[in-house]
Design an enzyme around this catalytic site. Structure first.
Site, PDB file in Angstrom:
ATOM      1  N   ASP A 219       3.904 138.372  31.955  1.00 57.59           N
ATOM      2  CA  ASP A 219       3.755 138.141  33.394  1.00 57.59           C
ATOM      3  C   ASP A 219       4.362 136.773  33.709  1.00 57.59           C
ATOM      4  OD1 ASP A 219       2.613 138.074  36.112  1.00 57.59           O
ATOM      5  OD2 ASP A 219       1.375 139.745  35.417  1.00 57.59           O
ATOM      6  N   HIS A 242       7.838 136.979  33.963  1.00 56.22           N
ATOM      7  CA  HIS A 242       8.210 137.222  35.354  1.00 56.22           C
ATOM      8  C   HIS A 242       8.731 135.967  36.048  1.00 56.22           C
ATOM      9  CE1 HIS A 242       5.450 141.055  35.534  1.00 56.22           C
ATOM     10  NE2 HIS A 242       6.319 141.070  34.546  1.00 56.22           N
TER      11      HIS A 242
END
Ligand SMILES: *[C@@H]1O[C@H](CO)[C@@H](O)[C@H](O)[C@H]1NC(C)=O
Ligand SMILES: *[C@@H]1O[C@H](CO)[C@@H](O)[C@H](O)[C@H]1NC(C)=O
Ligand SMILES: *[C@@H]1O[C@H](CO)[C@@H](O)[C@H](O)[C@H]1NC(C)=O
Ligand SMILES: *[C@@H]1O[C@H](CO)[C@@H](O)[C@H](O)[C@H]1NC(C)=O
Ligand SMILES: *[C@@H]1O[C@H](CO)[C@@H](O)[C@H](O)[C@H]1NC(C)=O
Ligand SMILES: *[C@@H]1O[C@H](CO)[C@@H](O)[C@H](O)[C@H]1NC(C)=O
Length: 396
Positions: A219, A242
């Site tokens: 993430d 991310h």
């Protein structure tokens, strides 16, 4: 003569006292208090009792977890302490793999400590695989909250260096209510497909430094929640993951402003996004200001530069109602490298509160993908000012 001798002795005693109270920290080696490095015997009780001794010490103290593998359950390391405390982890500390053995959403939680150091070159292994497989938070709003590897709550003047956090079940690190907190040579490692394993999440904190660190996870590498102020990220390698993000913001009422974020000399590799600000549509009011992204290398990054004020990951929102989070004073300077989508720059601001004082400096982003389109930018509700050269042209 006797007088002189006395003086010398007094000086020697003073010197001895000085050294014993400053540099010679009292040392508590957990293996001397019953901890076994066999990876099977739980060391919770030992760590807690040693922490009590160290924290009560009126001179600086150091807890040592030496080389070897230790099993540690859910623990709360509670301050305030009487003097600075350091925890030196040289070995590997493992969490129980089964998420159902946890009562709360933290594995190691540090609360209310001033002058705290965590160091030693060791590893905190969250053994997150089972938790990731069970994670259904993307389609179950009542999903079970799994533990964060390291939670720092209300910690001041702290230093975390030469530490690795591995395979957390949830975020690797959550920083809340902290002040003057440095992460140096910090490593986060988890697979690209591990859900919700943000590297370092910061909220309601002031003066956070993340320097010369490597974060690869499933993430955001670094994410800023509401109330993050004066956060400095320098010399960080991010990927997979991310990207480095502010937000998402605006989902909750009375979120505190985010202000002061400096991201400098960082490299993002194979990440979904590069540097990003995300706010929900149909949001509560909020504010984000003074964000400065400079000297950043992108290597095959999905969306290298992003402001997205219609952030709506699972299409569970009302994209037609604008965000009320104000974004102002944002700069992107000397950002170069490659994008794995053709959208190299995306500045999509709110129609209700357009972005203000956005500065775009030298940008050189090329599309590195299978088809032919060249990189382009996508802009709405923003009129940036420019310095230097942009390739592709931005908001033209
Ligand atoms: C949630 O998503 C998973 C796949 O990601 C699927 O197997 C499961 O059936 C979904 N659950 C519900 C309640 O939709
Ligand atoms: C910040 O914390 C570090 C580490 O404890 C300390 O050395 C430094 O003096 C602190 N800085 C300020 C401004 O208090
Ligand atoms: C980070 O690394 C660079 C290059 O090795 C070095 O010059 C700098 O002093 C380091 N920063 C800190 C705070 O150690
Ligand atoms: C930038 O960061 C890298 C680590 O990612 C470091 O090696 C390099 O020395 C840094 N450069 C400067 C100018 O600080
Ligand atoms: C933008 O932010 C920087 C850093 O906080 C500050 O020095 C500058 O005055 C701000 N500019 C505007 C127009 O607010
Ligand atoms: C942009 O980068 C490419 C390679 O990544 C390079 O060939 C080109 O000269 C650069 N353009 C400018 C204006 O710096």
């Amino acid at each position: 003569m006797a007088m002189r001798k006395l003086q010398i002795t007094a000086a020697a005693v003073a010197l001895l006292l000085f050294f014993s109270s400053t540099s010679d920290a009292q040392i508590f080696d957990v293996t001397k208090y019953g901890a076994k490095a066999d990876g099977k015997s739980n060391i919770d009780k030992t760590l807690m009792s040693v922490w009590k001794l160290a924290c009560a010490s009126t001179s600086p103290s150091k807890i040592v977890i030496p080389k070897g593998t230790f099993l540690l359950g859910e623990v709360k390391i509670q301050g305030p302490c009487k003097a600075p405390v350091e925890i030196q982890v040289q070995g590997t500390v493992k969490a129980p793999a089964d998420p159902s053995s946890f009562k709360t959403d933290g594995w190691l939680t540090f609360n209310y400590i001033d002058k705290f150091t965590l160091s030693g070159g060791g590893v905190f292994d969250g053994q997150g695989k089972i938790a990731w497989e069970q994670n259904d938070c993307h389609n179950n709003t009542n999903c079970k909250r799994t533990p964060v590897n390291l939670r720092f709550n209300f910690i001041t003047n702290a230093w975390v260096h030469d530490i690795t956090t591995l395979d957390s079940k949830n975020f690797h690190v959550n920083v809340l209510g902290c002040k003057n907190f440095t992460f140096l040579r910090f490593t986060v490692t988890a697979p690209e497909d591990s859900r919700n394993t943000d590297g370092i999440h910061i909220g309601r904190s002031d003066g956070i430094y993340i320097t010369n660190s490597t974060i690869g996870t499933g993430d955001d590498c670094i994410s800023l929640g509401d109330g993050s102020r004066q956060v400095h990220v320098t010399g960080v390698k991010c990927g997979p993951g991310h990207g480095i993000s502010v937000g998402s913001l605006g989902k909750y009422q009375a979120e505190e402003p985010v202000s002061g974020f400096w991201v400098k000399n960082c490299t993002l590799t194979n990440t979904q996004n590069g540097v990003r600000v995300k706010t929900w549509p149909a949001s509560y009011p909020g504010s984000v200001s003074d964000l400065h992204f400079e000297d950043i290398t992108m290597v095959k990054v999905g969306y290298p530069i992003v402001i997205d004020q219609v952030y709506c990951p699972w299409n569970l929102c009302k994209p037609d109602i604008p965000s009320l989070v104000k974004i102002n004073n944002v700069s992107f300077k000397n950002i170069r490298g490659s994008s794995s989508t053709a959208v190299a720059v995306k500045l999509v601001c709110s129609s209700k509160v357009p972005c203000k004082d956005v500065v775009v400096g030298d940008i050189n982003l090329t599309y590195d993908g299978p088809e032919a389109p060249t990189a382009y930018s996508q802009c709405s509700n923003v009129v940036p000012s420019f310095q230097g050269k942009q390739s592709p042209r931005v908001c033209a």
